[in-house]
Design a protein around this motif. Sequence first.
Motif, PDB file in Angstrom:
ATOM      1  N   THR A  61       0.727  -1.093   0.108  1.00  0.00           N
ATOM      2  CA  THR A  61      -0.203  -0.292  -0.008  1.00  0.00           C
ATOM      3  C   THR A  61       0.146   1.429  -0.106  1.00  0.00           C
ATOM      4  O   THR A  61       2.285   1.237  -0.445  1.00  0.00           O
ATOM      5  CB  THR A  61      -0.805  -0.030   1.032  1.00  0.00           C
ATOM      6  N   GLY A  62       0.257   2.571  -0.032  1.00  0.00           N
ATOM      7  CA  GLY A  62       0.390   3.711   0.515  1.00  0.00           C
ATOM      8  C   GLY A  62       1.735   3.639   1.157  1.00  0.00           C
ATOM      9  O   GLY A  62       3.275   4.331   0.965  1.00  0.00           O
ATOM     10  N   THR A  63       1.599   3.215   2.355  1.00  0.00           N
ATOM     11  CA  THR A  63       2.324   2.554   3.490  1.00  0.00           C
ATOM     12  C   THR A  63       3.911   2.097   3.374  1.00  0.00           C
ATOM     13  O   THR A  63       4.268   2.660   4.012  1.00  0.00           O
ATOM     14  CB  THR A  63       1.602   2.116   5.143  1.00  0.00           C
ATOM     15  N   MET A  66       5.760   4.890   1.971  1.00  0.00           N
ATOM     16  CA  MET A  66       6.800   6.002   2.668  1.00  0.00           C
ATOM     17  C   MET A  66       7.716   4.302   3.087  1.00  0.00           C
ATOM     18  O   MET A  66       8.686   5.055   3.728  1.00  0.00           O
ATOM     19  CB  MET A  66       5.511   6.023   3.544  1.00  0.00           C
ATOM     20  N   THR A 134       3.755  16.024   2.748  1.00  0.00           N
ATOM     21  CA  THR A 134       3.397  15.448   2.454  1.00  0.00           C
ATOM     22  C   THR A 134       1.983  15.788   1.770  1.00  0.00           C
ATOM     23  O   THR A 134       2.114  17.577   1.601  1.00  0.00           O
ATOM     24  CB  THR A 134       1.986  14.746   4.028  1.00  0.00           C
ATOM     25  N   VAL A 136      -0.706  16.379   0.145  1.00  0.00           N
ATOM     26  CA  VAL A 136      -2.051  16.919   0.478  1.00  0.00           C
ATOM     27  C   VAL A 136      -2.145  16.136   1.621  1.00  0.00           C
ATOM     28  O   VAL A 136      -2.077  14.701   1.702  1.00  0.00           O
ATOM     29  CB  VAL A 136      -3.020  16.596  -0.464  1.00  0.00           C
ATOM     30  N   ASP A 163       5.873  12.399   0.007  1.00  0.00           N
ATOM     31  CA  ASP A 163       4.355  12.315   0.194  1.00  0.00           C
ATOM     32  C   ASP A 163       3.556  12.122  -0.518  1.00  0.00           C
ATOM     33  O   ASP A 163       2.440  13.555   0.030  1.00  0.00           O
ATOM     34  CB  ASP A 163       4.004  12.181   1.834  1.00  0.00           C
ATOM     35  N   VAL A 165       0.503  10.399  -1.888  1.00  0.00           N
ATOM     36  CA  VAL A 165      -0.085   9.547  -1.761  1.00  0.00           C
ATOM     37  C   VAL A 165      -1.576  10.170  -2.140  1.00  0.00           C
ATOM     38  O   VAL A 165      -2.450   9.392  -3.314  1.00  0.00           O
ATOM     39  CB  VAL A 165      -0.167   8.412  -0.554  1.00  0.00           C
ATOM     40  N   CYS A 166      -2.087  11.003  -1.833  1.00  0.00           N
ATOM     41  CA  CYS A 166      -3.247  11.829  -2.476  1.00  0.00           C
ATOM     42  C   CYS A 166      -3.295  13.396  -3.334  1.00  0.00           C
ATOM     43  O   CYS A 166      -4.363  13.785  -3.256  1.00  0.00           O
ATOM     44  CB  CYS A 166      -3.921  11.986  -1.059  1.00  0.00           C
ATOM     45  N   GLN A 188      -4.214   3.134  -5.145  1.00  0.00           N
ATOM     46  CA  GLN A 188      -6.271   3.340  -5.981  1.00  0.00           C
ATOM     47  C   GLN A 188      -6.443   4.913  -5.119  1.00  0.00           C
ATOM     48  O   GLN A 188      -7.599   4.919  -5.093  1.00  0.00           O
ATOM     49  CB  GLN A 188      -6.291   2.633  -4.097  1.00  0.00           C
TER      50      GLN A 188
HETATM   51  N1  PMP Z   1      -0.419   9.392   2.825  1.00  0.00           N
HETATM   52  C1  PMP Z   1      -1.192   9.456   2.749  1.00  0.00           C
HETATM   53  C2  PMP Z   1      -1.192  11.344   2.089  1.00  0.00           C
HETATM   54  C3  PMP Z   1      -2.738   9.049   2.649  1.00  0.00           C
HETATM   55  O1  PMP Z   1      -3.349   9.590   2.651  1.00  0.00           O
HETATM   56  C4  PMP Z   1      -2.561   7.832   2.874  1.00  0.00           C
HETATM   57  C5  PMP Z   1      -3.595   6.734   2.802  1.00  0.00           C
HETATM   58  N2  PMP Z   1      -4.729   7.833   3.481  1.00  0.00           N
HETATM   59  C6  PMP Z   1      -1.999   7.292   2.882  1.00  0.00           C
HETATM   60  C7  PMP Z   1      -0.114   8.050   3.299  1.00  0.00           C
HETATM   61  C8  PMP Z   1      -1.252   5.644   3.568  1.00  0.00           C
HETATM   62  O2  PMP Z   1      -1.423   5.244   2.233  1.00  0.00           O
HETATM   63  P1  PMP Z   1      -2.412   3.744   2.025  1.00  0.00           P
HETATM   64  O3  PMP Z   1      -3.689   3.806   3.090  1.00  0.00           O
HETATM   65  O4  PMP Z   1      -2.045   3.119   0.916  1.00  0.00           O
HETATM   66  O5  PMP Z   1      -1.463   2.560   3.001  1.00  0.00           O
END
Ligand code: PMP
Length: 388
Positions: A61-63, A66, A134, A136, A163, A165-166, A188
């Motif tokens: 995932t995004g995490t 990171m 970050t 967003v 970051d 991700v958003c 996603q």
């Molecule tokens: N960073 C941001 C800015 C996010 O919005 C999110 C997910 N909402 C994450 C990191 C983590 O991503 P994930 O839920 O896919 O692990």
Amino acid sequence: GRKLLMIPGPIEFEPEVLHAMGRATTSHVAPDFIECFGKSIELMREVWRSPQGQPFIVAGTGTLAMDMAAANLVEKDDRVLVISTGYFGKRYKDIMDRYGAKTTILEVPVGEVVDLDAIENELKNNSYKALTLTHVDTSTGVLVDPEPIAKLAQKYNCLSILDGVCSVAGEEINQDDWGIDVVLTGSQKAIGVPPGLALLVASEKAMQVWNNRKTPVGSYYADWSNWRPIMKAYEERRPSYFGTPPVNLIVALETSLKIILKEGMEVRVKRHHELAKAFRIGLAALQFEFLPESNEISANTLTAAYYPKGVDGSALLAKLSKDGVILAGGLLPELKTSYFRIGHMGSVSSNDLIVVLSSLERALIELGHPVKAGEGLQAFQSELLTKN
Ligand code: PMP
């Protein structure tokens, strides 16, 4: 019944992407899949605007994205500056701490961004290996301008990790021009692929810093030593293996990246911007107030708004859900019950937002909030019409 998923990820995906994902799974070394993986790497460079960067596509995932940047770029006792505008800023501090970094976090009240002077002050007075920001923060809807921060990082010889991700594929990003060392995301969100891919692009400088590490990477799975040869092989259209790639997700990724680039990044960013602005105007006409303190620092990929006074938030979201419109609650623990979030990224259209606004209007009226049906829609429509 049919639902409209308007949360800040996962989002509504393009039918072509879902069809691509449903194709029969092939071997990860089948020629067609090698071509698809290699092409996806090339297309990522275009979306990130990083012709020199090294993309990574990994199941997770995004995490994980990171985590991967932290694991590979940070060694025990390295100083890291975390610039936080909410929940995901704090998460980056936790990740950095886990790898033994000496972290300093710069925080602000909800809805604000960290002052550039405060960042420069830190960079001037301490020798930081890396900073994180970050783009967003999905918990607050606050948009940070990465360019001046990346320039400050360069001035003080510090790596910058964004970051995104958003934001990636929804907000403007020019990784190479802005000199950002890592831009990371998950599939996603605005990239438009179901959850399950960690995506990042690392600069040449980031790859050098990783190459010059004194200690081994503390995560086996995230170690670029394992993944770099795989990315290289696929790009050169050679078979290779480290961990089985999520074949269907990567087929979907190639499809979505092509859709994104066919629209064009500039047009796409402009679409997100115009829709977000009109949507905020529509919501403001219904007396909603927002977490970000100004339009300039409001995200174009999601909106975070307080419930109007006297309106029961969970009743409001439940009414919309019954109406087939799925929105997200708050994420900040301290404000969880006082605000909600609407995602509007990727395939989002003006008509999706009309559905959200009309459903919100009726729900508010039913809950006794003094607005009139059509007030939000009227403001939204007027704003969009001034564009043409
Ligand atoms: N960073 C941001 C800015 C996010 O919005 C999110 C997910 N909402 C994450 C990191 C983590 O991503 P994930 O839920 O896919 O692990």
